[in-house]
Design a protein around this motif. Structure first.
Motif, mmCIF file in Angstrom:
data_model
loop_
_atom_site.group_PDB
_atom_site.id
_atom_site.type_symbol
_atom_site.label_atom_id
_atom_site.label_comp_id
_atom_site.label_asym_id
_atom_site.label_seq_id
_atom_site.Cartn_x
_atom_site.Cartn_y
_atom_site.Cartn_z
ATOM 1 N N GLN A 33 38.907 83.145 26.758
ATOM 2 C CA GLN A 33 37.505 83.544 26.863
ATOM 3 C C GLN A 33 37.019 83.910 25.469
ATOM 4 O OE1 GLN A 33 34.977 83.748 29.362
ATOM 5 N NE2 GLN A 33 33.943 84.016 27.424
ATOM 6 N N ARG A 70 27.035 82.696 29.831
ATOM 7 C CA ARG A 70 28.139 82.166 30.630
ATOM 8 C C ARG A 70 29.449 82.727 30.093
ATOM 9 N NH1 ARG A 70 26.667 77.302 33.545
ATOM 10 N NH2 ARG A 70 24.487 76.834 33.092
ATOM 11 N N TYR A 71 30.218 83.329 30.987
ATOM 12 C CA TYR A 71 31.494 83.924 30.607
ATOM 13 C C TYR A 71 32.404 83.925 31.820
ATOM 14 C CZ TYR A 71 29.686 88.054 32.999
ATOM 15 O OH TYR A 71 29.187 88.911 33.950
ATOM 16 N N GLY A 72 33.692 84.064 31.578
ATOM 17 C CA GLY A 72 34.659 84.074 32.668
ATOM 18 C C GLY A 72 35.146 85.480 32.956
ATOM 19 N N ARG A 108 38.752 78.567 35.868
ATOM 20 C CA ARG A 108 38.080 79.728 35.296
ATOM 21 C C ARG A 108 37.003 80.164 36.272
ATOM 22 N NH1 ARG A 108 37.118 79.711 29.080
ATOM 23 N NH2 ARG A 108 35.820 81.326 29.918
ATOM 24 N N PRO A 141 33.648 82.158 36.978
ATOM 25 C CA PRO A 141 32.516 82.612 36.168
ATOM 26 C C PRO A 141 32.063 84.031 36.516
ATOM 27 C CG PRO A 141 31.742 81.151 37.902
ATOM 28 C CD PRO A 141 33.247 81.173 37.977
#
Length: 161
Positions: free
Chosen positions: A96, A128-130, A145, A147
């Motif tokens: 990430q 947007r990130y995990g 992954r 979200p």
């Protein structure tokens, strides 16, 4: 496995009067898990543990003021996490990248705290990130992954009896 974790954390809050509140926090961690065969190949190495960003920080600014028969509050807050991995292998498939998430909130509370009405906009920039990941590339060629929440609006109404 043997591991070494060192770090530090600092927080600063400033409340200059009844209507303003500011906060700032920062964290640092240097973490290594030593001599691990994390890939099942017999080759051992040192790895950064999962979900351990080197740097993290947060900031908050809140203002409240009397409004009609109650109190109106505004708040902006943000969090930052530097790069980290979702597994012990430290593979790029589940890495990430660092990110910032910012939220804003407005809230009104009636005099006597009986009624509360408010709303917030989370993840203002729709970053947007995990939040979790699995590297199954050696098993089935896939990396998963999960979200984090996209930009979203929350509204709330509370009544205290």
């Amino acid at each position: 496995a043997d591991a070494k974790h060192t770090g530090a954390e600092a927080e600063l809050e400033w409340v200059p009067d009844d209507s303003w509140h500011f906060g700032l926090g920062v964290g640092y961690v240097d973490a290594i898990v030593k001599n691990v065969d994390s890939r099942g190949t017999g080759v051992r190495g040192d790895f950064v543990p999962p979900n351990a960003p080197t740097l993290s920080s947060n900031a908050l600014a809140a203002h409240s003021l009397p409004e009609g028969s109650g109190k109106l509050s505004f708040q902006v807050a943000g969090n930052y996490l530097s790069d980290f991995w979702f597994n012990l292998n430290n593979t790029t498939a589940v890495q990430q990248r660092g990110f910032v998430v910012t939220n804003a909130r407005i809230n009104w509370v009636s005099r006597g705290d009986k009624l509360e009405v408010g709303g917030s906009l989370e993840n203002l920039a729709n970053k947007r990130y995990g939040v979790m990941g699995f590297d199954n590339t050696s098993i089935n060629g896939l990396a998963q992954r999960y979200p984090g929440m996209p930009r979203w609006l929350k509204v709330h109404v509370n009544y205290r009896f």
